[in-house]
Design a protein around this motif. Structure first.
Motif, PDB file in Angstrom:
ATOM      1  N   ALA A  19      53.171  27.330  41.111  1.00  0.00           N
ATOM      2  CA  ALA A  19      54.418  27.521  40.213  1.00  0.00           C
ATOM      3  C   ALA A  19      54.020  28.176  38.888  1.00  0.00           C
ATOM      4  O   ALA A  19      54.278  29.219  38.380  1.00  0.00           O
ATOM      5  N   LEU A  20      52.755  27.749  38.185  1.00  0.00           N
ATOM      6  CA  LEU A  20      52.296  28.091  37.097  1.00  0.00           C
ATOM      7  C   LEU A  20      51.778  29.541  37.079  1.00  0.00           C
ATOM      8  O   LEU A  20      52.033  30.459  36.205  1.00  0.00           O
ATOM      9  N   ALA A  21      50.921  29.904  38.314  1.00  0.00           N
ATOM     10  CA  ALA A  21      50.240  31.227  38.465  1.00  0.00           C
ATOM     11  C   ALA A  21      51.479  32.073  38.574  1.00  0.00           C
ATOM     12  O   ALA A  21      51.576  33.534  37.933  1.00  0.00           O
ATOM     13  N   ALA A  22      52.721  31.799  39.342  1.00  0.00           N
ATOM     14  CA  ALA A  22      53.621  32.684  39.376  1.00  0.00           C
ATOM     15  C   ALA A  22      54.520  32.831  38.413  1.00  0.00           C
ATOM     16  O   ALA A  22      54.723  34.198  37.851  1.00  0.00           O
ATOM     17  N   VAL A  23      54.765  31.873  37.349  1.00  0.00           N
ATOM     18  CA  VAL A  23      55.565  32.091  36.223  1.00  0.00           C
ATOM     19  C   VAL A  23      54.474  32.896  34.958  1.00  0.00           C
ATOM     20  O   VAL A  23      55.259  33.786  34.295  1.00  0.00           O
ATOM     21  N   CYS A 294      55.119  42.070  39.654  1.00  0.00           N
ATOM     22  CA  CYS A 294      55.890  41.647  40.634  1.00  0.00           C
ATOM     23  C   CYS A 294      55.424  41.627  41.868  1.00  0.00           C
ATOM     24  O   CYS A 294      55.594  40.893  42.911  1.00  0.00           O
ATOM     25  N   ALA A 295      54.454  42.789  42.009  1.00  0.00           N
ATOM     26  CA  ALA A 295      53.806  42.790  43.368  1.00  0.00           C
ATOM     27  C   ALA A 295      52.808  41.506  43.588  1.00  0.00           C
ATOM     28  O   ALA A 295      52.687  40.811  44.676  1.00  0.00           O
ATOM     29  N   ASN A 296      52.181  41.249  42.450  1.00  0.00           N
ATOM     30  CA  ASN A 296      51.372  39.811  42.407  1.00  0.00           C
ATOM     31  C   ASN A 296      52.216  38.600  42.656  1.00  0.00           C
ATOM     32  O   ASN A 296      51.921  37.885  43.451  1.00  0.00           O
ATOM     33  N   VAL A 297      53.426  38.673  42.188  1.00  0.00           N
ATOM     34  CA  VAL A 297      54.243  37.317  42.318  1.00  0.00           C
ATOM     35  C   VAL A 297      54.594  37.536  43.977  1.00  0.00           C
ATOM     36  O   VAL A 297      54.525  36.377  44.772  1.00  0.00           O
ATOM     37  N   GLY A 298      55.002  38.708  44.394  1.00  0.00           N
ATOM     38  CA  GLY A 298      55.165  38.744  45.785  1.00  0.00           C
ATOM     39  C   GLY A 298      54.155  38.312  46.684  1.00  0.00           C
ATOM     40  O   GLY A 298      54.294  37.553  47.882  1.00  0.00           O
ATOM     41  N   SER A 299      52.939  38.422  46.266  1.00  0.00           N
ATOM     42  CA  SER A 299      51.894  38.273  47.245  1.00  0.00           C
ATOM     43  C   SER A 299      51.406  36.577  46.977  1.00  0.00           C
ATOM     44  O   SER A 299      51.234  35.922  48.118  1.00  0.00           O
ATOM     45  N   LEU A 336      61.629  29.615  39.600  1.00  0.00           N
ATOM     46  CA  LEU A 336      60.400  30.298  38.755  1.00  0.00           C
ATOM     47  C   LEU A 336      60.671  31.397  37.938  1.00  0.00           C
ATOM     48  O   LEU A 336      60.388  31.403  36.980  1.00  0.00           O
ATOM     49  N   ALA A 337      62.029  32.026  38.368  1.00  0.00           N
ATOM     50  CA  ALA A 337      62.532  33.072  37.340  1.00  0.00           C
ATOM     51  C   ALA A 337      63.156  32.524  36.063  1.00  0.00           C
ATOM     52  O   ALA A 337      62.859  33.128  35.043  1.00  0.00           O
ATOM     53  N   ALA A 338      63.688  31.325  36.074  1.00  0.00           N
ATOM     54  CA  ALA A 338      64.067  30.574  34.729  1.00  0.00           C
ATOM     55  C   ALA A 338      62.845  30.404  34.031  1.00  0.00           C
ATOM     56  O   ALA A 338      62.924  30.636  32.796  1.00  0.00           O
ATOM     57  N   GLY A 339      61.568  29.987  34.458  1.00  0.00           N
ATOM     58  CA  GLY A 339      60.712  29.643  33.654  1.00  0.00           C
ATOM     59  C   GLY A 339      60.013  30.982  33.279  1.00  0.00           C
ATOM     60  O   GLY A 339      59.512  31.030  31.990  1.00  0.00           O
ATOM     61  N   ALA A 340      59.837  31.986  34.002  1.00  0.00           N
ATOM     62  CA  ALA A 340      59.401  33.322  33.763  1.00  0.00           C
ATOM     63  C   ALA A 340      60.354  33.823  32.551  1.00  0.00           C
ATOM     64  O   ALA A 340      59.785  34.565  31.542  1.00  0.00           O
ATOM     65  N   SER A 341      61.389  33.606  32.546  1.00  0.00           N
ATOM     66  CA  SER A 341      62.526  34.145  31.335  1.00  0.00           C
ATOM     67  C   SER A 341      62.388  33.598  30.264  1.00  0.00           C
ATOM     68  O   SER A 341      61.957  34.102  29.064  1.00  0.00           O
ATOM     69  N   ILE A 342      61.910  32.251  29.994  1.00  0.00           N
ATOM     70  CA  ILE A 342      61.861  31.553  28.970  1.00  0.00           C
ATOM     71  C   ILE A 342      60.466  32.153  28.585  1.00  0.00           C
ATOM     72  O   ILE A 342      60.179  32.364  27.212  1.00  0.00           O
ATOM     73  N   ALA A 343      59.326  32.100  29.411  1.00  0.00           N
ATOM     74  CA  ALA A 343      57.947  32.348  28.847  1.00  0.00           C
ATOM     75  C   ALA A 343      57.965  33.882  28.470  1.00  0.00           C
ATOM     76  O   ALA A 343      57.254  34.277  27.467  1.00  0.00           O
ATOM     77  N   SER A 383      63.705  39.324  35.016  1.00  0.00           N
ATOM     78  CA  SER A 383      63.048  38.103  35.547  1.00  0.00           C
ATOM     79  C   SER A 383      63.942  37.994  36.707  1.00  0.00           C
ATOM     80  O   SER A 383      63.233  37.684  37.946  1.00  0.00           O
ATOM     81  N   LEU A 384      65.331  37.909  36.924  1.00  0.00           N
ATOM     82  CA  LEU A 384      65.993  37.460  38.069  1.00  0.00           C
ATOM     83  C   LEU A 384      66.012  38.466  39.185  1.00  0.00           C
ATOM     84  O   LEU A 384      65.792  38.282  40.318  1.00  0.00           O
ATOM     85  N   LEU A 385      65.900  39.896  38.811  1.00  0.00           N
ATOM     86  CA  LEU A 385      65.729  40.794  39.527  1.00  0.00           C
ATOM     87  C   LEU A 385      64.513  40.879  40.193  1.00  0.00           C
ATOM     88  O   LEU A 385      64.318  41.246  41.470  1.00  0.00           O
ATOM     89  N   SER A 386      63.360  41.057  39.474  1.00  0.00           N
ATOM     90  CA  SER A 386      62.192  40.908  39.925  1.00  0.00           C
ATOM     91  C   SER A 386      61.761  39.776  41.091  1.00  0.00           C
ATOM     92  O   SER A 386      61.444  39.929  42.139  1.00  0.00           O
ATOM     93  N   THR A 387      62.163  38.518  40.714  1.00  0.00           N
ATOM     94  CA  THR A 387      61.880  37.472  41.456  1.00  0.00           C
ATOM     95  C   THR A 387      62.821  37.618  42.713  1.00  0.00           C
ATOM     96  O   THR A 387      62.320  37.226  43.947  1.00  0.00           O
ATOM     97  N   PHE A 388      64.022  38.026  42.488  1.00  0.00           N
ATOM     98  CA  PHE A 388      64.811  38.102  43.664  1.00  0.00           C
ATOM     99  C   PHE A 388      64.479  39.117  44.761  1.00  0.00           C
ATOM    100  O   PHE A 388      64.080  38.928  45.840  1.00  0.00           O
ATOM    101  N   LEU A 389      63.985  40.406  44.364  1.00  0.00           N
ATOM    102  CA  LEU A 389      63.492  41.414  45.120  1.00  0.00           C
ATOM    103  C   LEU A 389      62.321  41.193  45.690  1.00  0.00           C
ATOM    104  O   LEU A 389      62.129  41.348  47.204  1.00  0.00           O
TER     105      LEU A 389
END
Length: 801
Positions: A19-23, A294-299, A336-343, A383-389
């Motif tokens: 989770a930390l790596a993704a965020v 985003c590609a990294n998060v997808g991976s 994860l998107a919520a955490g990424a949005s704040i950070a 953030s939402l669009l990236s994690t969603f797609l």
């Protein structure tokens, strides 16, 4: 929904490192893109700070003769020419499309109300000009027609001038200001942050009183015009009306308006136009970084789903629907998107200040950039669009397994693992594209900084100086002042040499004239005119090619002489020795050529050397000069001593801040340096994210292959062979990405064609260095997983399996 949130939260906290790596990865991309959006929003997207600012337009002349000219400097200005005063009056009377219309001319004067004289820039404005902006005066009133008709000595001042130079006193309206020998009554104060143009900080606004030349049809065309369109009038409708007026003026007054048109351009476009290339480069760079993140998060999500495939298999076996599996996974992504949005929003807040610091001075309105609700909404949306797609694709792939047994099968597992290739190969390609662009800019900047400017700049101090033309009307007065000043400066123990020039290189000034050989009247050549003192060339170490330098005997009353630089000498006399020949200037006066000096990069290191026509300062005194001083070895504050000597001779002279000549040269490199730094920062960020992604994939791959690796080691495979096998798997991802990235970089680099110096967009060395560098970074990222694979204990691994 509550149950799904609870399950998703538990699933996330059970895997904190994942989770930390993704965020963090996503936050880096989102923070960078949000910071860039904040800058682009503040500069390009936000309207100007005036009511209905989209209705404010600039009114200019166009010239067909300029458009067809062989001189590039004329072609660049063909549709950006100022108006004449009488044309302004005609347009004002004949055009029904303007609610307000006015002109202004730059003005400057020496303010005498402070502790020492200061030069203040302002504008002479027509009646109703300030009304174009739709703002009322903060105090008092604006300039109107009675002020023009009565030639009233009145002034409207800026809020900044009121606060800084006048102490913000409440009784300012009705008070007086003294500029040089003139006294003006203050009738109004403009609102804070009001400006006509961000390129010129106008402090004072005075009535524009037309001169005799203005009232002649062929008078000076030097008035800048702004207008406010009438409500409901589009810019295209206004252009049609002005085309008719231009045709009418050309037919009525052909001697003054032949080939002259009238053009309109939104003021917003003029303000931000020159910064578009820099901001477009910034936007493209952060978009690539965001895609890589985003590609990294997808991976990472693919890796996580593969680890948990047994869990999903059980759920499918127990009757869970595909939609339920997708909903559970997307709920995790939402957290994860919520955490990424704040950070990301926090990173954007800090990143905005960093970006503004690196932006070149050509980018306007940076002082108005601030984090607002629009930026926060952009951060959340991205953030939402990236994690969603990037989370939806693996979630759908998991849910499309035909059965739990297919999901657990080797074939199904291999299909899922192949997804890494479709993610990481484009990620590598995008990284290569960004690295190549940064590499080209770095290479270009290195070549630019290695250019010889043609003069010495190290340790040289400069000080601008503007004489009052009314107190130094005679050439002898100005020449005598400069002679006294230079003698006193040279007598200072802290000064080794001192000289002066009317157009010092890298200061931005230029006065171009036409010169020619009297024997060939058609040989006119454009050249920059510079008046310099006798020690100027020796001080700046500009080499003498032929003849002699100027000397103290070259003064008014002595034979008129000139020096030419090599470019001008070659242009006027391409196959002859110019020494001793006569050269005629734009007035028809002739001067004897006594020397040829080396070329100087006067306009910038990236601009070809101009032809320069030098005159002795004592024979051609200028009212504006720049002093150049070479200090002695142990001199402390030379600038303060220079200013003291100037004020001893004339205490009423305003003196701008002194600057080392090295700073002026560095300022000419500010734009390419800023572009290179911005792209380099994002390229380094992309490389870091890609390396982290490769490491994660290879670490997971080694974990998945423990059984296979344990068998190989048990059967006698060496550690080096196991390591090479893992690294070959890594290269199978990197090499296709590098090849694809180099092809993409070749196409993308065409956008940099006008931004590079001394290097082609296809420079093979840059492409090779980037490709090798990324491959080495990738190998380093995969080295630790490869070492871990070679250190597996075969017996323990097989027992665990």
């Amino acid at each position: 929904m509550y149950r799904e949130l609870t399950y998703a939260w538990k699933a996330v906290i059970r895997r904190p490192l994942h989770a930390l790596a993704a965020v963090v990865t996503l936050a880096l991309g989102i923070g960078a893109s949000s910071a860039a959006f904040n800058v682009i929003n503040g500069v390009l997207l936000n309207p100007l700070p005036y009511p209905d600012s989209e209705r404010i337009v600039a009114v200019r002349h166009s010239s067909q003769s300029f458009k067809n000219s062989k001189a590039s400097r004329l072609r660049e200005r063909w549709n950006r020419l100022p108006l004449s005063y009488l044309n302004y009056r005609d347009i004002q009377e004949q055009s029904p499309v303007f609610e307000e219309f006015g002109i202004y001319r730059p003005w400057k004067g020496v303010y005498q109300g402070g502790s020492e004289p200061i030069e203040v820039r302002g504008a002479q404005v027509s009646s109703r000009f300030l009304n174009v902006f739709g703002l009322a005066a903060l105090k008092g009133r604006l300039i109107g027609a009675p002020d023009i008709e009565g030639r009233n000595p009145v002034a409207v001042i800026s809020y900044d001038f009121w606060q800084t130079s006048m102490g913000g006193q409440g009784t300012v309206v009705g008070g007086t200001l003294r500029f040089d020998q003139d006294v003006y009554e203050v009738i109004g104060v403009m609102p804070p942050k009001f400006e006509i143009s961000p390129q010129a900080d106008h402090k004072i606004f005075l009535p524009l009183i037309p001169s005799e030349s203005d009232l002649q049809r062929r008078g000076r065309k030097n008035a800048q015009a702004l207008a406010r369109l009438s409500a409901g009038t589009s810019i295209e409708e206004a252009r049609q009306v002005l085309d008719q007026i231009a045709a009418r003026l050309e037919s009525t007054y052909p001697e003054a308006n032949e080939g002259i048109g009238i053009v309109l351009e939104p003021l917003h476009e003029i303000v931000v136009g020159e910064s578009r290339s820099t901001l477009a480069l910034l936007g493209a760079a952060v978009a690539v970084v965001l895609l890589i993140a985003c590609a990294n998060v997808g991976s990472l999500l693919w890796t996580d789903y593969l680890r948990r495939r047994h869990q999903f298999a059980i759920r499918l076996s127990l009757g869970a629907s595909r939609a339920r599996i997708v909903r559970l996974l997307m709920t995790e992504n939402l957290l994860l998107a919520a955490g990424a949005s704040i950070a990301g929003f926090l990173l954007a807040s800090f990143g905005t200040f960093a970006l503004v610091a690196y932006l070149p001075d050509e980018v306007p309105r940076t002082a108005n950039i601030a984090i607002d609700a629009k930026v926060f909404a952009f951060t959340v949306a991205v953030s939402l669009l990236s994690t969603f797609l990037f989370g939806l694709i693996p979630a759908l792939r998991i849910s499309r397994a035909s059965s739990a047994s297919d999901l657990n099968s080797v074939r199904g597992s291999r299909r899922l693992k192949q997804a890494h290739r479709w993610i990481l190969v484009p990620e590598m390609a995008l990284t290569i594209i960004l690295l190549v662009q940064a590499g080209l800019l770095v290479n270009s900047l290195l070549r630019l900084t290695s250019v010889d400017p043609g003069l010495s700049v190290e340790g040289i101090h400069t000080q601008g100086l503007q004489l009052d033309s009314r107190r130094y009307q005679e050439e002898e007065q100005a020449g005598f002042f400069y002679s006294q000043l230079l003698e006193r400066l040279k007598a200072l123990p802290s000064v080794k040499m001192a000289a002066a020039s009317s157009q010092l290189p890298f200061t931005g000034g230029s006065y171009q004239v036409s010169v020619q050989s009297p024997d060939d009247p058609g040989s006119g050549q454009p050249a920059l005119l510079e008046s310099v003192s006798s020690d100027y060339f020796q001080l700046l170490k500009i080499p003498l090619r032929k003849g002699r330098f100027f000397n103290p005997s070259d003064r008014l009353g002595s034979p008129s002489v000139a020096l030419l630089n090599e470019s001008l000498a070659e242009a006027v006399w391409p196959n002859a020795d110019p020494l001793g020949r006569e050269i005629a200037d734009y007035t028809g006066a002739t001067h004897t050529v006594v020397g040829i000096v080396g070329d100087v990069k006067s306009k910038g290191l990236d601009v070809a050397s101009n032809a320069i026509f030098y005159r002795p300062l004592r024979q051609a005194p200028a009212t504006s000069v720049t002093l150049v001083v070479e200090p002695a070895l142990e001199a402390d504050d030379v600038s303060a001593q220079v200013r003291h000597v100037i004020h001893e001779l004339d205490s009423g002279l305003p003196l701008p801040a002194a600057a080392p000549l090295e700073d002026l040269v560095a300022r000419s490199l500010a734009v390419p340096r800023s572009r290179t730094a911005l792209l380099g920062i994002f390229a380094a960020m992309a490389l870091l994210i890609a390396a982290v992604g490769l490491y994660g994939v290879m670490a997971f791959s080694v974990t998945q292959q423990r059984k296979d690796l344990g068998i190989r080691l048990a059967l006698g495979a060496s550690k080096s062979r196991v390591q090479s096998m893992v690294l070959r798997q890594l290269l199978s991802l990197v090499v296709p990405g590098v090849v694809l990235g180099l092809l993409g970089a070749f196409l993308a680099s065409q956008l940099l064609r006008g931004l590079l110096f001394g290097i082609e967009t296809t420079d093979p060395a840059t492409y090779l260095v980037v490709a090798v560098s990324l491959t080495l970074v990738a190998l380093l990222a995969g080295l630790l997983p490869a070492v871990r694979a070679a250190r597996l204990d075969p017996s323990r691994t097989l027992r665990a399996e």
